[in-house]
Design a protein around this motif. Structure first.
Motif, short mmCIF file in Angstrom:
data_model
loop_
_atom_site.label_atom_id
_atom_site.label_comp_id
_atom_site.label_asym_id
_atom_site.label_seq_id
_atom_site.Cartn_x
_atom_site.Cartn_y
_atom_site.Cartn_z
N GLY A 1 0.83 -1.21 0.00
CA GLY A 1 0.00 0.00 0.00
C GLY A 1 0.86 1.25 0.00
N LEU A 2 1.92 1.20 0.80
CA LEU A 2 2.83 2.35 0.87
C LEU A 2 3.55 2.53 -0.48
CD1 LEU A 2 4.00 4.58 2.50
CD2 LEU A 2 5.49 2.96 3.66
N ASN A 3 3.99 1.42 -1.07
CA ASN A 3 4.62 1.50 -2.40
C ASN A 3 3.66 2.08 -3.43
OD1 ASN A 3 6.91 0.32 -1.39
ND2 ASN A 3 6.41 -1.74 -2.11
N TRP A 4 2.42 1.70 -3.31
CA TRP A 4 1.38 2.17 -4.25
C TRP A 4 1.18 3.68 -4.14
CZ3 TRP A 4 -3.57 3.48 -1.94
CH2 TRP A 4 -4.56 3.83 -2.86
N CYS A 5 1.15 4.20 -2.91
CA CYS A 5 1.02 5.66 -2.71
C CYS A 5 2.16 6.37 -3.43
CB CYS A 5 1.15 6.03 -1.23
SG CYS A 5 -0.30 5.70 -0.27
N ILE A 6 3.36 5.85 -3.23
CA ILE A 6 4.53 6.53 -3.75
C ILE A 6 4.57 6.42 -5.27
CG2 ILE A 6 7.06 6.45 -3.77
CD1 ILE A 6 6.50 5.52 -0.69
N ALA A 7 4.30 5.22 -5.77
CA ALA A 7 4.31 5.05 -7.23
C ALA A 7 3.23 5.91 -7.90
CB ALA A 7 4.12 3.58 -7.58
N SER A 8 2.11 6.14 -7.19
CA SER A 8 1.03 6.92 -7.81
C SER A 8 1.26 8.42 -7.75
CB SER A 8 -0.31 6.66 -7.12
OG SER A 8 -0.50 5.33 -6.83
N TYR A 9 1.89 8.90 -6.69
CA TYR A 9 1.86 10.35 -6.48
C TYR A 9 3.19 11.06 -6.54
CZ TYR A 9 -2.96 9.73 -5.08
OH TYR A 9 -4.28 9.43 -5.08
N GLN A 10 4.31 10.31 -6.48
CA GLN A 10 5.52 11.10 -6.41
C GLN A 10 6.18 11.22 -7.77
OE1 GLN A 10 9.00 11.30 -6.41
NE2 GLN A 10 9.05 9.29 -7.42
N HIS A 11 6.36 12.46 -8.21
CA HIS A 11 7.08 12.72 -9.45
C HIS A 11 8.19 13.72 -9.18
CE1 HIS A 11 3.89 10.47 -11.18
NE2 HIS A 11 3.00 11.36 -10.83
N GLN A 12 8.61 13.70 -7.92
CA GLN A 12 9.70 14.56 -7.48
C GLN A 12 11.01 13.94 -7.96
OE1 GLN A 12 9.13 14.99 -3.33
NE2 GLN A 12 11.27 15.36 -2.88
N TYR A 13 11.07 12.62 -7.94
CA TYR A 13 12.21 11.87 -8.44
C TYR A 13 11.78 11.07 -9.67
CZ TYR A 13 13.76 12.52 -3.59
OH TYR A 13 14.10 13.06 -2.38
#
Lengths: 283, 355, 64
Positions: free
Chosen positions: A85-97
């Motif tokens: 779930g945590l990986n999913w949040c990051i894969a969906s929302y972070q485009h900083q990196y």
């Protein structure tokens, strides 16, 4: 309510949960210093709800971020579902990196990137190298800074699946594999704790130096480490990225710079000891 | 509604930025993502010169979302460019609606605004021709049951969604802005007549006044609530644009012609209450409808700012109201009888299928 | 390595964007092993650049 925070870097998460079970399980996986009460003065990057709807024992847990539902699970699989779930949040929302699906380890200040699809032996290889003294940056997500080109660590427990759990325990009897869960959608999953070295440097970036695409080939007798044309390596990395498409020209520029400064190889192997020797020889 | 921190931000970003602690920002991030408004908020902070007062962490998440919206902007432009040849040769107008129009015009409200599909409007007589043209450009209908397809074609104001076989882009091809089979009869002739061509393009865009009226109709004559906050903030920004381009008198007159005054008044009442919107005040005062709050406006306000039971009750009423506006009794009856009957028929067929 | 003249900005309207587009708007990288990749600013497609494209590269990326 037993809300708590998991202060990993570069992303922290606020967990809302009515059950103490998840927090108790996570104390086995993360340093206690990173698990804390919720602090009203801290901004948490992501929020995950882990709770039973229609309160009652025996009801499944819902893992969601706000109104976006991720997955339902029973108590036995709470830990893997939380981690995913945590990986999913990051894969969906972070485009900083620029984020690439890859394991990253560091030796002598230089980072080795191991991108690979599931089944290529990436996680096992990552676990082995960490046990051999390489510093773990991530077993899942290579986070490339768009301006500096550095790789930022995202230290989390290494997710091992099925046979690799037994292999790691056999090769490294003192390896700390925790929270082994059977019958998940990915089979049996267990978490290898990051080394102390990895946790100590969990906010320290590294300079990318090598990109190695591993492929486990059981019939292979001699290890093959073949230089890969950089243009090919670029295309494979782009294909394995979570957000190369979103970042468009910025992604192209950042990935170009990374591939330019890295040596790029394809690695076909059967014997893990040959791999250790060969990769250590790179440094 | 639990979206209070986000609503507070949208109402007065400057005040929010000064007051917010970690907990408020955490809630803000979560809500902004949930409502698809992170990038929009990022550009609001930028245009109001507030970025330097915002925590770095928030700025970076805003920038992340802005990158995503920029990608969408490119996809839209590229898709429209691919369609230029298709509609350039057509002998009927093709009008961009909603997000596609805001973005094509680069209205400040479109900075960071996310959209799911491209909305196009063609005259009803040419719907079929437009669909055929799009088919040869690679757009085909998504799989639908016979029932749903018949429903779209008979009762709704658009063709079933069309998706490009390679790029995945989805086009909603409209022949009206509202189901013609409903109790409301909206005249869109003026919208088509006033639409202006985009320079160098085959597409047209409605005037700002018509864009606003469409958005107001879209919100106030239906029953859905999941995009409430986004719809309201769209209306707020659009009305300010309408005022800037001195179309306030025009909008009132057009609302009368299209027979959508009630949506305009509802929208103005909500914007006045939530944002103290001066254009809304001017319209309401000039046309002396300021006193009595209409049901639509009251329900929206209760859903946005009410707590617990009030918001819940408002949602139930909103649902009933929206449905009764959209569908006349015989369509409801068709839905109530034909859909289950169709389901039974399909169940029956599947049972009879050889294993 | 790259020319960003055609990069999209948020304030750009569709007609403005349309005017600037050309099929040849490419970002290119030539790697220090001689291989090369290109990114089309129009289609957003990435490809391994063939010899024809490589020859048209004006400035090379600096090897590190």
């Amino acid at each position: 309510m037993t809300d708590f925070a998991l202060n990993t870097a570069p992303f922290s998460v606020l967990v809302t949960s009515r059950s103490p079970a998840l927090r108790a399980a996570l104390t086995e996986l993360y340093p206690l210093s990173l698990l804390s009460k919720v602090d009203a003065n801290t901004i948490y990057d992501f929020s995950l709800d882990v709770r039973r709807r229609w309160a009652g024992w025996g009801r499944p847990f819902h893992v969601s971020s706000g109104q976006q539902h991720f997955r339902m699970t029973d108590k036995a699989q709470l830990v893997p579902v939380f981690e995913w779930g945590l990986n999913w949040c990051i894969a969906s929302y972070q485009h900083q990196y620029l984020a690439i699906h890859a394991a990253v380890l560091e030796h002598g200040g230089k980072a080795l990137i191991l991108p690979a699809p599931p089944g290529s032996g990436k996680s096992t290889l990552c676990a082995v190298l960490m046990q051999q003294g390489w510093r773990l940056l991530s077993d899942e997500m290579c986070l490339i800074d768009l301006s500096s080109g550095l790789i930022w660590p995202y230290v989390r427990p290494v997710s091992l699946k099925n046979q690799s759990i037994a292999l790691i325990k056999q090769w490294y009897p003192d390896a700390r594999v925790r929270q082994i869960t059977r019958g998940t959608t990915k089979g049996t999953v267990g978490y290898l704790l990051p080394s102390d070295l990895s946790w100590q440097a969990y906010q320290q970036p590294a300079q990318p130096a090598w990109v190695v695409f591993p492929q486990y080939q059981p019939e292979q007798t001699e290890l093959m480490l073949t230089p890969l044309p950089k243009a090919d390596a670029f295309m494979h990395l782009a294909y394995n990225s979570f957000n190369y498409n979103v970042l468009a020209d910025e992604g192209f520029t950042a990935l170009s710079a990374l591939v330019q400064r890295c040596a790029t190889y394809r690695l076909e192997y059967a014997d893990i000891n040959q791999v250790i020797r060969e990769l250590n020889a790179l440094c | 509604m639990l979206a209070r921190p986000l609503l507070d931000f949208l109402t007065n970003p400057g005040h929010f930025v000064q007051q917010a602690d970690g907990a408020r920002w955490t809630a803000f991030l979560q809500l902004a993502r949930q409502h698809g408004l992170t990038a929009r908020c990022y550009y609001m902070l930028q245009s109001q010169g507030l970025m330097s007062q915002v925590p770095e962490q928030i700025r970076l998440h805003g920038l992340s979302a802005a990158r995503y919206s920029k990608k969408q902007q490119h996809s839209l432009f590229y898709e429209l460019q691919q369609l230029e040849a298709v509609f350039g040769r057509a002998d009927f107008p093709c009008v961009l609606l909603k997000g596609a129009a805001y973005r094509a015009l680069a209205l400040p409200m479109s900075y960071g605004r996310l959209f799911a599909d491209i909305d196009l409007l063609v005259p009803k007589a040419q719907l079929r021709s437009a669909r055929d043209k799009l088919f040869f450009a690679g757009f085909a209908e998504l799989p639908l049951s016979d029932y749903d397809r018949a429903y779209y074609l008979t009762w709704s104001h658009q063709n079933p969604p069309l998706q490009h076989y390679q790029r995945g882009t989805v086009i909603d091809l409209h022949h009206h802005i509202y189901p013609p089979a409903s109790a409301k009869h909206i005249d869109i002739q003026v919208l088509l007549e006033h639409a202006t061509p985009l320079p160098g393009s085959a597409f047209l865009v409605p005037t700002l006044a018509h864009l606003f009226l469409h958005a107001a109709v879209h919100l106030f004559y239906q029953e859905e609530t999941h995009r409430l906050l986004k719809d309201i903030i769209d209306l707020q920004d659009l009305l300010n644009e309408v005022q800037q381009q001195q179309q306030l008198e025009f909008i009132w007159q057009q609302a009368q012609q299209m027979q959508v005054q009630s949506a305009l008044v509802d929208a103005c009442q909500v914007l006045l209450t939530l944002f103290d919107n001066q254009a809304a005040r001017q319209l309401l005062t000039q046309h002396s409808v300021v006193r009595r709050q209409r049901l639509g406006a009251s329900l929206v306000l209760a859903m946005l700012t009410g707590t617990g039971m009030t918001a819940w009750a408002a949602r139930q009423l909103w649902f009933l109201r929206g449905h009764s506006l959209k569908m006349r009794w015989h369509i409801l009856l068709y839905h109530a009888v034909a859909k289950p009957a169709n389901g039974l028929r399909q169940l029956w067929r599947s049972k009879l299928k050889p294993r | 390595m790259a020319t960003l003249a055609n990069a999209l900005t948020v304030s750009q309207s569709y007609p403005q964007w349309l005017q600037q587009q050309s099929d040849t708007a490419l970002l290119q990288t030539r790697f220090n092993d001689g291989s090369s990749v290109a990114f089309s600013l129009l289609t957003h497609e990435t490809s391994i650049a063939g010899p024809a494209v490589v020859e048209s590269v004006q400035t090379e990326a600096k090897p590190t």
